[in-house]
Write a protein that holds these residues in place. Structure first.
Motif, PDB file in Angstrom:
ATOM      1  N   LEU A 203     -69.073  58.665  45.167  1.00 61.73           N
ATOM      2  CA  LEU A 203     -68.159  59.450  44.337  1.00 61.73           C
ATOM      3  C   LEU A 203     -67.171  60.204  45.212  1.00 61.73           C
ATOM      4  N   HIS A 204     -67.659  60.826  46.270  1.00 60.56           N
ATOM      5  CA  HIS A 204     -66.776  61.571  47.176  1.00 60.56           C
ATOM      6  C   HIS A 204     -65.756  60.635  47.828  1.00 60.56           C
ATOM      7  N   GLN A 205     -66.209  59.442  48.230  1.00 60.82           N
ATOM      8  CA  GLN A 205     -65.284  58.475  48.842  1.00 60.82           C
ATOM      9  C   GLN A 205     -64.208  58.051  47.849  1.00 60.82           C
ATOM     10  N   LEU A 206     -64.602  57.776  46.603  1.00 56.73           N
ATOM     11  CA  LEU A 206     -63.617  57.383  45.592  1.00 56.73           C
ATOM     12  C   LEU A 206     -62.626  58.524  45.354  1.00 56.73           C
ATOM     13  N   ALA A 207     -63.129  59.745  45.272  1.00 56.50           N
ATOM     14  CA  ALA A 207     -62.247  60.889  45.047  1.00 56.50           C
ATOM     15  C   ALA A 207     -61.233  61.027  46.172  1.00 56.50           C
ATOM     16  N   LEU A 208     -61.678  60.921  47.421  1.00 52.87           N
ATOM     17  CA  LEU A 208     -60.768  61.093  48.553  1.00 52.87           C
ATOM     18  C   LEU A 208     -59.794  59.929  48.695  1.00 52.87           C
ATOM     19  N   LEU A 209     -60.248  58.703  48.419  1.00 54.41           N
ATOM     20  CA  LEU A 209     -59.328  57.557  48.431  1.00 54.41           C
ATOM     21  C   LEU A 209     -58.260  57.708  47.356  1.00 54.41           C
ATOM     22  N   THR A 210     -58.659  58.166  46.179  1.00 55.11           N
ATOM     23  CA  THR A 210     -57.715  58.377  45.083  1.00 55.11           C
ATOM     24  C   THR A 210     -56.740  59.490  45.444  1.00 55.11           C
ATOM     25  N   LEU A 211     -57.246  60.550  46.053  1.00 56.89           N
ATOM     26  CA  LEU A 211     -56.392  61.655  46.480  1.00 56.89           C
ATOM     27  C   LEU A 211     -55.391  61.184  47.531  1.00 56.89           C
ATOM     28  N   ASP A 212     -55.845  60.374  48.488  1.00 57.07           N
ATOM     29  CA  ASP A 212     -54.939  59.824  49.508  1.00 57.07           C
ATOM     30  C   ASP A 212     -53.832  58.986  48.878  1.00 57.07           C
ATOM     31  N   HIS A 213     -54.201  58.160  47.898  1.00 57.14           N
ATOM     32  CA  HIS A 213     -53.195  57.328  47.234  1.00 57.14           C
ATOM     33  C   HIS A 213     -52.202  58.207  46.479  1.00 57.14           C
ATOM     34  N   GLY A 214     -52.708  59.230  45.828  1.00 52.36           N
ATOM     35  CA  GLY A 214     -51.830  60.139  45.089  1.00 52.36           C
ATOM     36  C   GLY A 214     -50.864  60.881  45.991  1.00 52.36           C
ATOM     37  N   ILE A 215     -51.367  61.412  47.097  1.00 53.48           N
ATOM     38  CA  ILE A 215     -50.505  62.182  48.007  1.00 53.48           C
ATOM     39  C   ILE A 215     -49.483  61.260  48.680  1.00 53.48           C
ATOM     40  N   ALA A 216     -49.821  59.985  48.863  1.00 57.87           N
ATOM     41  CA  ALA A 216     -48.860  59.029  49.425  1.00 57.87           C
ATOM     42  C   ALA A 216     -47.701  58.782  48.464  1.00 57.87           C
ATOM     43  N   SER A 217     -47.922  59.000  47.164  1.00 61.08           N
ATOM     44  CA  SER A 217     -46.871  58.827  46.163  1.00 61.08           C
ATOM     45  C   SER A 217     -46.024  60.080  45.970  1.00 61.08           C
ATOM     46  N   ALA A 218     -46.519  61.231  46.403  1.00 59.26           N
ATOM     47  CA  ALA A 218     -45.859  62.515  46.136  1.00 59.26           C
ATOM     48  C   ALA A 218     -44.473  62.673  46.768  1.00 59.26           C
ATOM     49  N   PRO A 219     -44.173  62.080  47.930  1.00 62.27           N
ATOM     50  CA  PRO A 219     -42.820  62.263  48.476  1.00 62.27           C
ATOM     51  C   PRO A 219     -41.713  61.730  47.566  1.00 62.27           C
ATOM     52  N   ASP A 220     -42.059  60.799  46.666  1.00 63.50           N
ATOM     53  CA  ASP A 220     -41.073  60.208  45.758  1.00 63.50           C
ATOM     54  C   ASP A 220     -40.857  61.036  44.497  1.00 63.50           C
ATOM     55  N   GLY A 221     -41.521  62.159  44.386  1.00 63.34           N
ATOM     56  CA  GLY A 221     -41.416  63.012  43.201  1.00 63.34           C
ATOM     57  C   GLY A 221     -42.784  63.238  42.605  1.00 63.34           C
ATOM     58  N   PRO A 222     -42.866  63.900  41.468  1.00 62.98           N
ATOM     59  CA  PRO A 222     -44.177  64.178  40.870  1.00 62.98           C
ATOM     60  C   PRO A 222     -44.976  62.890  40.667  1.00 62.98           C
ATOM     61  N   VAL A 223     -46.255  62.973  40.918  1.00 62.81           N
ATOM     62  CA  VAL A 223     -47.155  61.822  40.808  1.00 62.81           C
ATOM     63  C   VAL A 223     -47.433  61.540  39.334  1.00 62.81           C
ATOM     64  N   VAL A 224     -47.128  60.327  38.909  1.00 61.16           N
ATOM     65  CA  VAL A 224     -47.455  59.878  37.558  1.00 61.16           C
ATOM     66  C   VAL A 224     -48.960  59.652  37.517  1.00 61.16           C
ATOM     67  N   ALA A 225     -49.609  60.170  36.493  1.00 63.75           N
ATOM     68  CA  ALA A 225     -51.069  60.060  36.403  1.00 63.75           C
ATOM     69  C   ALA A 225     -51.516  58.607  36.490  1.00 63.75           C
ATOM     70  N   PHE A 226     -52.625  58.410  37.207  1.00 68.23           N
ATOM     71  CA  PHE A 226     -53.231  57.083  37.268  1.00 68.23           C
ATOM     72  C   PHE A 226     -54.742  57.211  37.240  1.00 68.23           C
ATOM     73  N   ALA A 227     -55.383  56.151  36.782  1.00 67.64           N
ATOM     74  CA  ALA A 227     -56.834  56.099  36.665  1.00 67.64           C
ATOM     75  C   ALA A 227     -57.374  55.045  37.614  1.00 67.64           C
ATOM     76  N   VAL A 228     -58.519  55.346  38.214  1.00 67.76           N
ATOM     77  CA  VAL A 228     -59.209  54.404  39.089  1.00 67.76           C
ATOM     78  C   VAL A 228     -60.629  54.230  38.549  1.00 67.76           C
ATOM     79  N   GLU A 229     -61.057  52.980  38.478  1.00 66.50           N
ATOM     80  CA  GLU A 229     -62.418  52.672  38.026  1.00 66.50           C
ATOM     81  C   GLU A 229     -63.100  51.851  39.106  1.00 66.50           C
ATOM     82  N   GLU A 230     -64.368  52.174  39.374  1.00 65.49           N
ATOM     83  CA  GLU A 230     -65.151  51.422  40.359  1.00 65.49           C
ATOM     84  C   GLU A 230     -66.430  50.931  39.697  1.00 65.49           C
ATOM     85  N   ALA A 231     -66.587  49.609  39.676  1.00 67.07           N
ATOM     86  CA  ALA A 231     -67.776  48.997  39.088  1.00 67.07           C
ATOM     87  C   ALA A 231     -68.973  49.177  40.026  1.00 67.07           C
ATOM     88  N   ALA A 232     -70.152  48.885  39.518  1.00 66.39           N
ATOM     89  CA  ALA A 232     -71.382  49.010  40.312  1.00 66.39           C
ATOM     90  C   ALA A 232     -71.331  48.147  41.573  1.00 66.39           C
TER      91      ALA A 232
END
Length: 136
Positions: A10-39
């Motif tokens: 869970l922590h890894q998914l959260a940090l990977l998602t956060l990294d992806h979000g912050i990589a999008s931030a220089p282009d303006g506000p981050v449009v919400a996105f959802a990430v799902e991880e199967a078993a």
């Protein structure tokens, strides 16, 4: 991250998602996105462009309520207020099936239109437990 509720996955998914979000931030506000991880570890991501950032977050959360994935996360742009003041921040709420609440994480940043341009500020922070993402 042993003091933060949830598994290492869970922590890894959260940090990977956060990294992806912050990589999008220089282009303006981050449009919400959802990430799902199967078993089995397979991940999918979906963005939810809308007329407002608030609406994009509403649509992303609605999508996740119906998810059958083992782990889910939603990323969005917002603010965080700390002792030092109020900052622009990318937020992630992540939850593992069976947990009562999601866990929130944030990364502060200085926007591109600020003197000096875009930059992240400090390390990611833990925002505490948040509303559940899965359908109750």
């Amino acid at each position: 991250m042993t003091e933060i509720p949830g598994s290492q996955r869970l922590h890894q998914l959260a940090l990977l998602t956060l990294d992806h979000g912050i990589a999008s931030a220089p282009d303006g506000p981050v449009v919400a996105f959802a990430v799902e991880e199967a078993a089995d570890g397979k991940r999918t991501m979906a963005r939810f462009a809308s007329d407002t950032l608030e609406d994009s977050l509403i649509h992303a959360r609605a999508h996740l309520r119906e998810s059958s994935a083992e782990l889910i996360a939603v990323c969005f742009d917002g603010f965080v207020t700390l002792e030092e003041g109020r900052f622009d921040a990318v937020w992630v709420m992540a939850q593992q099936r069976g947990m009562e609440h999601s866990q929130s994480f944030f990364q502060r940043y200085q926007p591109s239109d600020h003197e000096g341009g875009f930059t992240t500020l400090g390390n990611p922070g833990y925002g505490g437990p948040s509303d559940p993402l899965y359908k109750p």
